[in-house]
Design a protein around this motif. Sequence first.
Motif, PDB file in Angstrom:
ATOM      1  N   MET A  69       1.601   3.246 -15.579  1.00 41.98           N
ATOM      2  CA  MET A  69       1.953   2.732 -14.248  1.00 41.98           C
ATOM      3  C   MET A  69       2.645   1.379 -14.351  1.00 41.98           C
ATOM      4  O   MET A  69       3.633   1.117 -13.656  1.00 41.98           O
ATOM      5  CB  MET A  69       0.686   2.562 -13.408  1.00 41.98           C
ATOM      6  CG  MET A  69       0.066   3.866 -12.954  1.00 41.98           C
ATOM      7  SD  MET A  69      -1.422   3.505 -11.975  1.00 41.98           S
ATOM      8  CE  MET A  69      -1.909   5.158 -11.523  1.00 41.98           C
ATOM      9  N   ILE A  83       4.006   8.569 -12.379  1.00 42.59           N
ATOM     10  CA  ILE A  83       3.255   9.739 -12.847  1.00 42.59           C
ATOM     11  C   ILE A  83       3.785  11.035 -12.231  1.00 42.59           C
ATOM     12  O   ILE A  83       3.964  12.033 -12.916  1.00 42.59           O
ATOM     13  CB  ILE A  83       1.743   9.560 -12.542  1.00 42.59           C
ATOM     14  CG1 ILE A  83       1.173   8.439 -13.425  1.00 42.59           C
ATOM     15  CG2 ILE A  83       0.977  10.862 -12.768  1.00 42.59           C
ATOM     16  CD1 ILE A  83      -0.293   8.143 -13.203  1.00 42.59           C
ATOM     17  N   LYS A  84       4.056  10.995 -10.935  1.00 42.00           N
ATOM     18  CA  LYS A  84       4.389  12.238 -10.233  1.00 42.00           C
ATOM     19  C   LYS A  84       5.886  12.483 -10.101  1.00 42.00           C
ATOM     20  O   LYS A  84       6.347  13.604 -10.053  1.00 42.00           O
ATOM     21  CB  LYS A  84       3.755  12.219  -8.836  1.00 42.00           C
ATOM     22  CG  LYS A  84       2.256  12.086  -8.887  1.00 42.00           C
ATOM     23  CD  LYS A  84       1.671  11.480  -7.605  1.00 42.00           C
ATOM     24  CE  LYS A  84       2.152  10.105  -7.330  1.00 42.00           C
ATOM     25  NZ  LYS A  84       1.195   9.041  -7.505  1.00 42.00           N
ATOM     26  N   PHE A  85       6.648  11.391  -9.974  1.00 38.04           N
ATOM     27  CA  PHE A  85       8.102  11.515  -9.833  1.00 38.04           C
ATOM     28  C   PHE A  85       8.726  10.195 -10.239  1.00 38.04           C
ATOM     29  O   PHE A  85       8.015   9.193 -10.368  1.00 38.04           O
ATOM     30  CB  PHE A  85       8.513  11.891  -8.408  1.00 38.04           C
ATOM     31  CG  PHE A  85       7.649  11.267  -7.352  1.00 38.04           C
ATOM     32  CD1 PHE A  85       7.827   9.949  -6.990  1.00 38.04           C
ATOM     33  CD2 PHE A  85       6.638  11.991  -6.745  1.00 38.04           C
ATOM     34  CE1 PHE A  85       7.030   9.357  -6.039  1.00 38.04           C
ATOM     35  CE2 PHE A  85       5.822  11.398  -5.786  1.00 38.04           C
ATOM     36  CZ  PHE A  85       6.015  10.081  -5.431  1.00 38.04           C
ATOM     37  N   ASN A  98      -7.397   0.810  -1.052  1.00 36.79           N
ATOM     38  CA  ASN A  98      -6.287   0.668  -1.995  1.00 36.79           C
ATOM     39  C   ASN A  98      -6.752   0.391  -3.420  1.00 36.79           C
ATOM     40  O   ASN A  98      -7.470  -0.578  -3.653  1.00 36.79           O
ATOM     41  CB  ASN A  98      -5.390  -0.484  -1.550  1.00 36.79           C
ATOM     42  CG  ASN A  98      -4.743  -0.227  -0.198  1.00 36.79           C
ATOM     43  OD1 ASN A  98      -3.829   0.586  -0.087  1.00 36.79           O
ATOM     44  ND2 ASN A  98      -5.224  -0.883   0.839  1.00 36.79           N
ATOM     45  N   TYR A 101      -3.458   5.141 -18.475  1.00 35.03           N
ATOM     46  CA  TYR A 101      -2.756   5.304 -17.197  1.00 35.03           C
ATOM     47  C   TYR A 101      -2.263   3.950 -16.695  1.00 35.03           C
ATOM     48  O   TYR A 101      -1.211   3.847 -16.072  1.00 35.03           O
ATOM     49  CB  TYR A 101      -3.654   6.011 -16.173  1.00 35.03           C
ATOM     50  CG  TYR A 101      -4.713   5.145 -15.532  1.00 35.03           C
ATOM     51  CD1 TYR A 101      -4.443   4.429 -14.364  1.00 35.03           C
ATOM     52  CD2 TYR A 101      -5.994   5.036 -16.083  1.00 35.03           C
ATOM     53  CE1 TYR A 101      -5.402   3.626 -13.778  1.00 35.03           C
ATOM     54  CE2 TYR A 101      -6.951   4.233 -15.504  1.00 35.03           C
ATOM     55  CZ  TYR A 101      -6.659   3.530 -14.346  1.00 35.03           C
ATOM     56  OH  TYR A 101      -7.604   2.732 -13.777  1.00 35.03           O
ATOM     57  N   SER A 155       0.831  -1.205   0.000  1.00 42.50           N
ATOM     58  CA  SER A 155       0.000   0.000   0.000  1.00 42.50           C
ATOM     59  C   SER A 155       0.872   1.264   0.000  1.00 42.50           C
ATOM     60  O   SER A 155       0.661   2.180  -0.796  1.00 42.50           O
ATOM     61  CB  SER A 155      -0.908  -0.037   1.231  1.00 42.50           C
ATOM     62  OG  SER A 155      -1.551   1.175   1.430  1.00 42.50           O
ATOM     63  N   ASN A 156       1.893   1.300   0.864  1.00 42.57           N
ATOM     64  CA  ASN A 156       2.743   2.485   0.965  1.00 42.57           C
ATOM     65  C   ASN A 156       3.453   2.819  -0.327  1.00 42.57           C
ATOM     66  O   ASN A 156       3.730   3.974  -0.616  1.00 42.57           O
ATOM     67  CB  ASN A 156       3.813   2.297   2.032  1.00 42.57           C
ATOM     68  CG  ASN A 156       3.223   2.330   3.404  1.00 42.57           C
ATOM     69  OD1 ASN A 156       2.456   3.223   3.718  1.00 42.57           O
ATOM     70  ND2 ASN A 156       3.525   1.343   4.207  1.00 42.57           N
ATOM     71  N   ALA A 212       2.369   2.201  -3.318  1.00 44.38           N
ATOM     72  CA  ALA A 212       1.451   2.366  -4.447  1.00 44.38           C
ATOM     73  C   ALA A 212       1.568   3.777  -5.041  1.00 44.38           C
ATOM     74  O   ALA A 212       1.099   4.030  -6.140  1.00 44.38           O
ATOM     75  CB  ALA A 212       0.014   2.090  -4.015  1.00 44.38           C
ATOM     76  N   ASN A 213       2.187   4.683  -4.280  1.00 45.59           N
ATOM     77  CA  ASN A 213       2.388   6.046  -4.816  1.00 45.59           C
ATOM     78  C   ASN A 213       3.459   6.060  -5.909  1.00 45.59           C
ATOM     79  O   ASN A 213       3.560   7.018  -6.668  1.00 45.59           O
ATOM     80  CB  ASN A 213       2.768   7.015  -3.692  1.00 45.59           C
ATOM     81  CG  ASN A 213       4.089   6.660  -3.024  1.00 45.59           C
ATOM     82  OD1 ASN A 213       4.487   5.498  -3.019  1.00 45.59           O
ATOM     83  ND2 ASN A 213       4.765   7.646  -2.481  1.00 45.59           N
ATOM     84  N   ARG A 239       6.397   0.543 -12.957  1.00 42.89           N
ATOM     85  CA  ARG A 239       6.569  -0.396 -11.838  1.00 42.89           C
ATOM     86  C   ARG A 239       7.282  -1.676 -12.262  1.00 42.89           C
ATOM     87  O   ARG A 239       8.040  -2.260 -11.485  1.00 42.89           O
ATOM     88  CB  ARG A 239       5.216  -0.694 -11.185  1.00 42.89           C
ATOM     89  CG  ARG A 239       4.652   0.532 -10.457  1.00 42.89           C
ATOM     90  CD  ARG A 239       3.236   0.332  -9.951  1.00 42.89           C
ATOM     91  NE  ARG A 239       3.134  -0.617  -8.847  1.00 42.89           N
ATOM     92  CZ  ARG A 239       3.308  -0.322  -7.563  1.00 42.89           C
ATOM     93  NH1 ARG A 239       3.617   0.916  -7.200  1.00 42.89           N
ATOM     94  NH2 ARG A 239       3.184  -1.242  -6.628  1.00 42.89           N
ATOM     95  N   PRO A 245      -3.309  10.033  -5.976  1.00 39.31           N
ATOM     96  CA  PRO A 245      -1.848  10.183  -5.869  1.00 39.31           C
ATOM     97  C   PRO A 245      -1.176   9.107  -5.024  1.00 39.31           C
ATOM     98  O   PRO A 245      -0.129   8.593  -5.410  1.00 39.31           O
ATOM     99  CB  PRO A 245      -1.681  11.554  -5.207  1.00 39.31           C
ATOM    100  CG  PRO A 245      -2.991  12.261  -5.368  1.00 39.31           C
ATOM    101  CD  PRO A 245      -4.048  11.205  -5.498  1.00 39.31           C
ATOM    102  N   LYS A 246      -1.740   8.748  -3.901  1.00 37.18           N
ATOM    103  CA  LYS A 246      -1.046   7.822  -3.003  1.00 37.18           C
ATOM    104  C   LYS A 246      -1.218   6.368  -3.415  1.00 37.18           C
ATOM    105  O   LYS A 246      -0.551   5.495  -2.883  1.00 37.18           O
ATOM    106  CB  LYS A 246      -1.586   7.980  -1.572  1.00 37.18           C
ATOM    107  CG  LYS A 246      -1.222   9.322  -0.939  1.00 37.18           C
ATOM    108  CD  LYS A 246      -1.500   9.345   0.546  1.00 37.18           C
ATOM    109  CE  LYS A 246      -2.960   9.424   0.886  1.00 37.18           C
ATOM    110  NZ  LYS A 246      -3.609  10.695   0.509  1.00 37.18           N
TER     111      LYS A 246
END
Lengths: 484, 478
Positions: A340, A325-327, B80, A336, A317-318, A320-321, A344, B87-88
């Motif tokens: 992703m 996309i963002k960095f 999830n 999308y 879960s942690n 999953a960011n 990954r 974003p997360k």
Amino acid sequence: MSFLDRSIREIHEAYLRGETTPYELTLEAIARAKANQDNALETLDENGALTFAKTLMDPEPENLLWGIPYFAKDNLSTKGIETTASSNILAGYIPVFDATVIAKLKKRKAVLLGKTTLDELGMGGTGTTGRKGMTYNPYAPNHDRLIGGSSSGSAAVTAASIVPFALGSDTGDSIRKPASYAGLVGFKPTWGRISRYGLFPFAPSLDHVGFFTRNVDDAAILLQALAGRDEKDATSSDQEVKDYPVLQKLSPLGYKVAVIAEIVDSLTDPVMKEKFAASVAEMKQAGIQVDEVHLPHELLSSVYATYLVISSAEATSNNANLDGIKFGPYYEGKSYQEVMCKARTKGFSELTKRRFVIGSFALMAENQEKLFLRAQKNRARIVAAIESIFSQYDLIYGPAAPSVAPMVHPKTEMNTIAENHLAIGNFGGFPSLSLPLALEEGLPLGVNLTGRIFEEEKVLALASWLESYTGLAGLSALNAKEKQ
Amino acid sequence: MNIEAVIGIEIHVELKTKSKMFSAAPNAFSKTPNTNVAPLDMAFPGTMPVVNRQAVVHGIRVAYALHMEIARTLNFDRKNYFYADLPKGFQITQRFHPLGKEGYVTIFDLQNQPKKIAIERLHLEEDTCKQLHFRDYSLLDYNRAGVPLLEIVSYPDIHNGVEAVRYIEAIRNIVVYSRASDGKMEEGSLRCDVNVSIRPQGASFFGPKVELKNLNSLKNIQTAIDYEIARQSQCLASGMAIVQDTRRYDEAKGKTVSMRLKTEAIDYKYFPEPNILPIVLSEAMIEEAIATCPELYEAKKERYERMGLTPSQASVLLSDPAMASYFEAASEGSENPKTVANLLIVEVNAYLNKTGNGANISRFPLPPVSLKRIAAYREDGYTHQQCVEILEYCLREKARPEDALVALGITKADNDEEAIAAVVETVLAANPQSVSDFQAGKDRALSFLVGQAVKAAKGTLNPSVLAKALRERLNQEK
């Protein structure tokens, strides 16, 4: 002997006496870092460190950390310095903010030299899974020994005496195990004692920020500097920060210490067994009450599985960011999902993906009850068992690892109770410290002290006593031969 | 076979707070994309959520207004899933322990009978970022990412479009008057997902559930539901299966269009958020939140009616919270709030309509204290017409009513008997036809004569007194 081989307090005094300067010491540390062959660094911020060190002209008598060079594990956010957690998925990511521990050290004018390697995203205990490959143990110049992980680089730079301390993080034993393999003091205080803001999360309910030092006094100094409530970390505690450097000098003679028999019994290395028994005898001799206590074997054997399920579930879960996309590196895609998926697939190592799959599997609706929730219940059972020991004892004493640092290609199975028990400290958030006990053919053996939550001072006080018993304060790969 | 529709509604309300649900970024409107963004909103590694207290207070107030059981511990969980606007890679929400559960709101049904709509849960969560799709690329605006949301989920107690609209209006009144939210559907600060299914009247099972999205006005919701009930009934009548899908309302065509099939439910792998420890909500904190809640719609309506307003006057004023605030400021300490209400509803609204361009009371230039003064003139015996002139002058010249009175040279209409008698005689003499009409039993002739008298008096005489004098005089002649 360089000032880099000294303790924080000794360097501080040298600064006050004008015997050296932060700039000189930083230059020297950079030279040592460049000469080092252990593949311990993600980033060496030569310019940043020298520019800052140059501004440090007048030593601050009350500020022990003034001008002290250090490294930070590359999963701590550093503003303006690439931070990758040794994962390709974060290649090129330059944070816009400092982790709270980095900000605190900046305020104290410690000099950050750069970032150290880790097992990718903090997941692993070998120091072999980072994007830059294996990090070596400075005690084995022929590179045949592991240093352990995940805080591999931080252990290596401290053991190689490049800096007097380095920051790490500990989710299962990621500071304390490499500390044991590298002859260091490795300390993770109580969960909530030090802010985790800016620590790249692996498993937040188990994650701790901590540090490597070469003596107990330095650990006490760092704890005092880094502990405290942080508004940015809602799980940080507002319990008073104690004067640990003073408290660690208190006598531990009134303490009651428990040794968990099942952990000690699982040791197979005769030298480790003998040295450990000798240290217990010495404690008793000195008047410290040390008792053998028992925990069910099945409970101790379940530590690793419990750890793997909970930490992998949180990790999936942690992380999953991390979707490109963002960095981190971006890969073109028609949707999308494709963007992703590419990021990954290319960004994570196979081992990391495996943990994500395990975690995701454990969280699936049809598996949650029998995996994730069962692991949580077992975690609570283990913590309750440990707390019942703490209802009668101040501290638990045991081996930090079964033996010396393992070979890069170990011949024996590494899945004993003594191998995995340190995660108990993470389950309950107990303060837990490893320190060197002895040297076996030039390689360090380590022991561990774990205490009640927010009683770091007792852990430090007994560690300090043990340190004078072992005579291994200041141990490093450079002076191990003299200390043998 | 009689068909019954079964409707459940999920409402998402954007909360008004200074900062976002879990970050310190401003929760404010910004025209420039990606300006109200903190590192957490873009899920930069190492950022951690910190719960917004004001959002919790809003949630407690709304839960209380909906007669819900309020949790004594605040817990958050992770939902999830991977999506470009998330974003997360997870949303922080309250899956296992919602802030409020098991409540209701009372509405009026089609027969205008009170009906309780049961509400299952109310919980706090965070909004996603906004996506703008173009032909071969998409843009992301993180200004909305992390905006606090309150989700209110009804039980399927609603049976037609009118009830649905009334339910949403009731919820909107609560969130707007508690100042928890703007509650503007057009701007997306109140969003509804409506689940519609049909079944034979009185059955206890549920038909396949269709979810309606893109409903950005009450009118659309009613039309979409009506359309959907008719569509599903037709399917049933013609023996076609009703497909469980998600449908978008096409405003231009006035119908619902299938977006995607609802295949297997997504497994969101919920688990407790490890970075937020359970937060104890003390009795004192809950009581304080409730006690300090601004007066709600229903309470205001009752109070306005006690002040002498008709139910319809109260409703008109309360249809816009800014109008209600203006009314309260202008009627504070006033002897006759009804006069203030009347001036607002008739004259001020007329002015706002004339101004056009969505002009509303919040941009009305006259301060409430001035309207209060004008209402006081009316009470004091100035005629309505005189008061309107004063109002218009104040608006035109940006003047105070006191100055308008002097500038316009208006004097109070009085009850001077001689003057009244003179006007009455003049009017009767000038309109013999109307006099004889009245005497022939045509009551309408009196209204005409009163109008003539008011005109002749040039606003200096009290019209009601003039009317009374005219009637008496005419009755004498009979």
